[in-house]
Design an enzyme around this catalytic site. Structure first.
Site, short mmCIF file in Angstrom:
data_model
loop_
_atom_site.label_atom_id
_atom_site.label_comp_id
_atom_site.label_asym_id
_atom_site.label_seq_id
_atom_site.Cartn_x
_atom_site.Cartn_y
_atom_site.Cartn_z
N GLY B 47 0.85 -1.19 0.00
CA GLY B 47 0.00 0.00 0.00
C GLY B 47 0.89 1.24 0.00
O GLY B 47 2.05 1.17 -0.40
N GLN B 49 2.30 3.10 2.48
CA GLN B 49 3.52 3.04 3.29
C GLN B 49 4.49 2.00 2.72
O GLN B 49 5.67 2.26 2.57
CB GLN B 49 3.22 2.68 4.76
CG GLN B 49 2.72 3.85 5.60
CD GLN B 49 3.77 4.95 5.82
OE1 GLN B 49 4.96 4.75 5.64
NE2 GLN B 49 3.29 6.13 6.19
N ARG B 69 0.07 -12.00 -0.45
CA ARG B 69 -0.65 -13.27 -0.37
C ARG B 69 -0.84 -13.81 -1.78
O ARG B 69 -0.97 -13.04 -2.75
CB ARG B 69 -2.00 -13.05 0.31
CG ARG B 69 -1.89 -13.08 1.83
CD ARG B 69 -3.17 -12.66 2.47
NE ARG B 69 -3.53 -11.31 2.03
CZ ARG B 69 -4.61 -10.67 2.43
NH1 ARG B 69 -5.46 -11.25 3.24
NH2 ARG B 69 -4.86 -9.45 2.01
N ARG B 77 -3.74 -8.09 -8.26
CA ARG B 77 -4.40 -6.98 -7.57
C ARG B 77 -3.52 -5.73 -7.59
O ARG B 77 -2.36 -5.78 -7.96
CB ARG B 77 -4.69 -7.37 -6.11
CG ARG B 77 -5.81 -8.38 -5.99
CD ARG B 77 -6.21 -8.55 -4.55
NE ARG B 77 -7.02 -9.76 -4.39
CZ ARG B 77 -7.11 -10.46 -3.27
NH1 ARG B 77 -6.42 -10.07 -2.20
NH2 ARG B 77 -7.87 -11.53 -3.21
N ASP B 109 -3.12 -2.46 10.62
CA ASP B 109 -3.18 -3.05 11.97
C ASP B 109 -4.01 -4.32 12.03
O ASP B 109 -3.63 -5.33 12.62
CB ASP B 109 -3.86 -2.06 12.95
CG ASP B 109 -2.95 -0.90 13.28
OD1 ASP B 109 -1.74 -1.01 13.03
OD2 ASP B 109 -3.48 0.12 13.78
N LYS B 110 -5.18 -4.22 11.41
CA LYS B 110 -6.17 -5.27 11.49
C LYS B 110 -5.64 -6.62 10.99
O LYS B 110 -6.03 -7.67 11.45
CB LYS B 110 -7.34 -4.83 10.60
CG LYS B 110 -8.65 -5.42 10.92
CD LYS B 110 -9.70 -4.86 9.97
CE LYS B 110 -9.99 -3.40 10.27
NZ LYS B 110 -11.02 -2.85 9.40
N HIS B 133 3.92 0.32 13.31
CA HIS B 133 2.99 0.71 14.36
C HIS B 133 2.97 -0.46 15.35
O HIS B 133 2.96 -1.61 14.95
CB HIS B 133 1.60 0.94 13.76
CG HIS B 133 0.59 1.45 14.74
ND1 HIS B 133 0.92 2.22 15.83
CD2 HIS B 133 -0.76 1.31 14.79
CE1 HIS B 133 -0.17 2.54 16.50
NE2 HIS B 133 -1.22 1.98 15.89
N GLU B 222 -4.44 10.61 17.46
CA GLU B 222 -5.31 10.47 16.28
C GLU B 222 -6.79 10.53 16.63
O GLU B 222 -7.59 11.05 15.87
CB GLU B 222 -4.95 9.20 15.49
CG GLU B 222 -5.21 7.90 16.21
CD GLU B 222 -4.58 6.68 15.52
OE1 GLU B 222 -3.65 6.87 14.73
OE2 GLU B 222 -5.02 5.55 15.79
N SER B 415 -5.63 5.46 9.24
CA SER B 415 -5.81 4.02 9.46
C SER B 415 -7.23 3.74 9.97
O SER B 415 -7.90 4.64 10.49
CB SER B 415 -4.79 3.53 10.48
OG SER B 415 -5.08 4.09 11.74
#
Lengths: 479, 491
Positions: B47, B49, B69, B77, B109-110, B133, B222, B415
């Site tokens: 992405g 970053q 993946r 993709r 994060d997720k 992070h 944030e 995020s």
């Protein structure tokens, strides 16, 4: 007595001996106007002045109302008079040593105002030389005689080609005062190399480029006046490329190795091929011009060299001794390159001073993020002098005119004397005057520095002396 | 489902970790990228970053490739396209992770838990795992294999800016940390420093912190001032202007570009400079409004910080993750339906100064939010340097995203974690400021003070100026901005 009518030249083309022609002049000299003719060396300034004194053959067009009484001062007229004196001497068939015509006679020959001649002789310090033979005078002294002849012949038009050249301070001041006084009644056309010597009474400037009168600027148009001044600075001043900083000198390159070698180069996106199978070697000292239509990938090709294109890592590229993708950093590449483009100018939106913009060239950065040395600062100031911008060193870059910004970025690119200077359409978006300024600066660089120049442009008229190799990119594109 | 790492520490350890923060000097980076030279760096995720950090690292002479993946590769993709069009090698976890000396986890994060669980068994012994992070480690309590070094390198700017500043020859302020539980060879700091140099961060200033301090301050910033306050402020100010009869196009534009304009002044000279852009009477007015709002909102800021410290916040959010982001997606849809979001900016000229003069309340909101967030963080044991970066420093960055495309752009840039927290804040803050807003008129938002004379009482002005200038965020701000301008002439 002043000129009764305007002198007028319409579509006039005038031929001179030796095949030289001054082309297509459209010019009107109003009796109350005073003109300065300027342009770079060899542009034809003196020829244009000479046309007003009736020299040359009119091939085309019309020249009207040249006055019967014209006072002329020029190197050519001076040389002619000296040559005539010499011939008199040679022609002397009597076996006596010729003493030549005395100065007083040379003046009296054309003089219509003896008191004025006496007073000018006094002011120019010529009085003690009046009895001396004209041909025995020094160049400066004979120049003064020429001036007195021109000024005392009751001229309606005075044509003064570099009249201030070689005059001592007192004479110069006397001449300037006198011209100022008579400008009320006599039309004056003057040739000068530099606008900053321009007397106050001058109302208009005629700019000559390559045998054509291309610009006519009134003093009241202050913006155009300033631009002209800037251009002449680059074209006529005896400028040197400032030295580079010895403390930050670049690593030595193998002089026998090519600067750039691209083997089977390609740029591809998804299924679009910008170009492929491109082979190109740039050897030191060989200047190149790169052309191609929009979208042919000129800038993309350049960015393979500068390392700004990510696909440089999947191409077979050798630059400055590095094989790309072998662990070198982009800054190791960029240190050898000076780069100027319109895109760089758009990106250079940094509120920093003109001096800092030039210093940033030592660090290949947009903006200045490093503590610079005194020497680097001094070099930047020398470049500002070359550009004629030394008084603006602390002004902000973004507040400068478009053309000035471009010149500053060229100086920034050159400050470290890069082995490779890339100029990607350096004249794009510039008006005629600024284009000429940029080309004048590039020409200084091409002829007076050791950088190999890679020049991208599709304007054929913006040719630069010394570029002999040509790569046309449309041959390679596979759309 | 998870063991909060922070909660497993003793109070002494918690305080030590929270208080870890030091501004590093340029000389400490004299080894450059040497510690990473010749090592194989494999980035997970491509992405903003992931891609931009990778581009910088490669341009710094490092060996970078991407692992995605399998589905992302076979379906070609966007992340696959990003990596391949930029000339990177792309491979599956199985292909690349076993060869990696450093694995850079730059996924959202997720996804951290599943991603780390998938790659950890494939990692070679003694390799390094890097995060941008610390949420996964601190809040989810992820345990990393003992032989693996765990570091964090977190550029404090969006990915596009990380790249743009590098290309200019500069960088963005960056936070680095070593997870003390995972530094078996003692090389974590050297690797993190080299990584920061590789992205250009060392030129703009590096803060040496801890995973704990990063997470607890980042979440707080944030949710409150950065995204929360700007969102709440946008909605309240817009509705008030409409209620008072200001032209909707004007109101929409004043807000959309107003945050960016007033926080630009903040970026250059802190709260002091932002306030100095107002006339004297307007400055006093803004000061009074900010004081009033600080009193009203302080309990909310405390609650956010408390919920972050106890882990209540992350627990709530992770429950929503487990519930297919039902809350998040619902709140996102609601925001899109607000009057502000649906009113396009009008075609009116607003001068730079007018954003200040007619946006006194917005200036007051920024001041109140920055100071409250800073005060709350430092009161909770976070060092002033960290608190400054997570409050004042980042506000202009978020304001820029609103200028681009209103709240939609902000919410899609930040995020999911920030977005979730920002909605929580907004839902509490809008009603909290309800009574306060009743007394607001167009003189402080929309039309400017309509004064016949601009005189003020000397004593009052001195008092207000003194209060603004002596706030602790101003002292640390001046110091940190000073370090920055030592290195960079101007932004």
């Amino acid at each position: 007595m002043p000129l009764p009518y305007s002198i007028s030249l319409k579509n006039a083309t005038v031929n001179f001996d030796g095949g030289y022609a001054f082309k297509n002049i459209n010019w009107s000299i109003h009796p109350e106007h005073h003109w300065l003719i300027c342009g770079s060396n060899g542009s034809g300034k003196s020829a244009l002045a000479a046309i007003l004194s009736g020299t040359g053959d009119i091939e085309n067009g019309i020249i009207k109302n040249l006055p019967p009484r014209t006072g002329v001062v020029s190197f050519e007229a001076q040389a002619e008079l000296i040559e005539a004196e010499r011939r008199k001497d040679d022609a002397d068939i009597m076996d006596v040593i010729a003493i030549g015509t005395p100065v007083s006679e040379i003046i009296a020959d054309v003089c219509k105002d003896q008191p004025l001649a006496d007073s000018l002789c006094e002011k120019f310090g010529l009085t003690p030389l009046l009895d001396r033979a004209f041909r025995k005078l020094s160049t400066g002294e004979s120049r003064k005689v020429m001036l007195i002849r021109a000024l005392t012949c009751d001229p309606q038009l005075l044509i003064l080609d570099e009249p201030f050249e070689g005059l001592d301070v007192n004479s110069l001041r006397a001449l300037q005062q006198h011209l100022q006084t008579i400008s009320a009644t006599t039309t004056i056309v003057m040739v000068l190399n530099r606008l900053d010597q321009c007397p106050e009474f001058i109302t208009h400037v005629a700019y000559v480029d390559n045998g054509e009168l291309t610009q006519q600027v009134s003093r009241t148009d202050t913006e155009a006046w300033q631009q002209l001044n800037d251009l002449l600075h680059l074209q006529t001043a005896d400028l040197e490329v400032p030295p580079t900083d010895i403390d930050t000198s670049l690593p030595a390159l193998d002089p026998a190795a090519p600067l750039v070698k691209i083997t089977d180069g390609a740029i591809k996106y998804d299924d679009t091929i910008i170009f492929d199978q491109l082979n190109w070697t740039i050897n030191p000292g060989r200047h190149w011009q790169l052309t191609g239509p929009n979208g042919s990938g000129k800038t993309a090709l350049l960015s393979l060299i500068t390392g700004d294109h990510p696909q440089c890592y999947v191409n077979n590229i050798h630059v400055f001794g590095f094989k790309r993708g072998s662990g070198e950093s982009i800054w190791q590449i960029k240190q050898f390159i000076g780069y100027v483009s319109t895109a760089l100018q758009w990106e250079y939106t940094v509120g920093t001073s003109l001096r800092n913009v030039i210093i940033s060239g030592f660090y290949d950065s947009i903006g200045l993020y490093s503590k610079y040395t005194d020497n680097q600062r001094n070099i930047a100031d020398l470049w500002l002098e070359v550009l004629g911008m030394q008084s603006r060193a602390d002004e902000t870059f973004t507040s400068q005119s478009y053309g000035d910004q471009r010149l500053l970025l060229i100086a920034r690119a050159m400050v470290k004397h890069p082995p490779l200077l890339i100029l990607d359409e350096p004249c794009l978006g510039l008006d005629d005057m600024n284009r000429q300024r940029v080309l004048a600066l590039i020409e200084i660089i091409c002829t007076r520095s050791g950088s190999t120049v890679l020049y991208v442009n599709h304007h054929a008229e913006d040719k630069i002396a010394g570029i002999e190799h040509h790569l046309a990119l449309d041959d390679f594109s596979r759309q | 489902m998870s063991n909060n790492y922070f909660n497993s520490l003793s109070l002494r350890e918690q305080l030590e970790q929270l208080g870890k923060c030091r501004f590093m000097h340029l000389e400490e980076f004299s080894d450059g990228v040497d510690a990473l030279k010749g090592k194989k760096m494999v980035v997970i995720g491509c992405g903003a970053q992931g891609l931009n950090q990778g581009l910088n690292l490669r341009d710094s002479g490092l060996d970078v490739s991407y692992t995605l993946r399998e589905a992302a590769i076979t379906e070609k993709r966007q992340s696959w396209k990003n990596a391949t069009e930029n000339g990177f090698t792309v491979g599956t976890y199985e292909d690349l992770i076993p060869t990696a000396d450093v694995v850079l986890n730059l996924t959202p994060d997720k996804q951290h838990t599943p991603v780390v669980n998938a790659v950890m068994p494939l990692m070679k012994k003694g390799a390094c795992l890097s995060y941008s992070h610390g949420f996964n480690i601190v809040e989810e309590g992820m345990k990393i294999r003992e032989d693996i070094t765990v570091i964090m390198v977190a550029p404090k700017c969006p990915g596009s800016e990380v790249r743009a500043e590098y290309v200019r020859g500069f960088g963005v302020p960056t936070l680095i940390a070593v997870h003390e539980d995972n530094d078996p060879q003692g090389e974590g700091l050297a690797l993190a420093k080299a990584y920061a140099v590789g992205t250009g961060g060392h030129k703009a200033g590096v803060l040496m912190s801890s995973f704990v301090a990063e997470v607890k301050s980042d979440l707080m910033g944030e949710q409150t001032i950065l995204c929360g306050m700007l969102q709440t402020g946008s909605l309240l100010c817009f509705d008030k202007m409409i209620e008072e009869g200001i032209d909707p196009g004007y109101a929409s534009k004043l807000i959309q570009y107003g945050w960016e304009t007033v926080t630009e002044a903040l970026k250059y000279g802190g709260v002091t400079n932002m306030m100095d852009r107002l006339s004297n009477p307007a400055k006093i007015k803004a000061f009074d409004l900010a004081e009033e709002m600080k009193t009203i909102m302080r309990p909310l800021y405390n609650k956010h910080q408390d919920d972050i410290m106890t882990g209540h916040f992350s627990q709530t959010m992770m429950a929503d993750w487990a519930n297919d982001d039902k809350q998040l997606l619902g709140w996102r849809a609601d925001t899109a339906e607000t009057a502000y979001e649906k009113t396009p900016a009008g075609d009116v000229e607003i001068s730079e100064q007018e954003y200040f003069d007619n946006g006194i309340l917005m200036v007051a909101m920024v001041k109140a939010g920055v100071e409250l967030a800073f005060e709350t963080m430092t009161a909770a044991g976070i060092i002033a340097d960290s608190a400054y970066y997570e409050s004042l420093h980042e506000t202009p960055l978020i304001a820029n995203t609103i200028a681009r495309k209103k709240l939609y752009e902000m919410n899609s840039t930040i995020s999911d974690t920030a977005e979730y927290g920002c909605y929580l804040y907004n839902h509490a803050c809008v009603p909290l400021l309800g009574d306060f807003m009743k007394n607001i008129k167009t003189d402080v938002i929309g039309a400017g003070l309509q004064l016949n004379h601009t005189g003020v009482d000397n004593a009052r002005l001195i008092e207000v100026n003194e209060a603004i200038r002596s706030h602790p965020v101003e002292a640390i701000g001046a110091e940190l901005r000073g370090y920055m301008s030592d290195m960079k002439k101007i932004v």
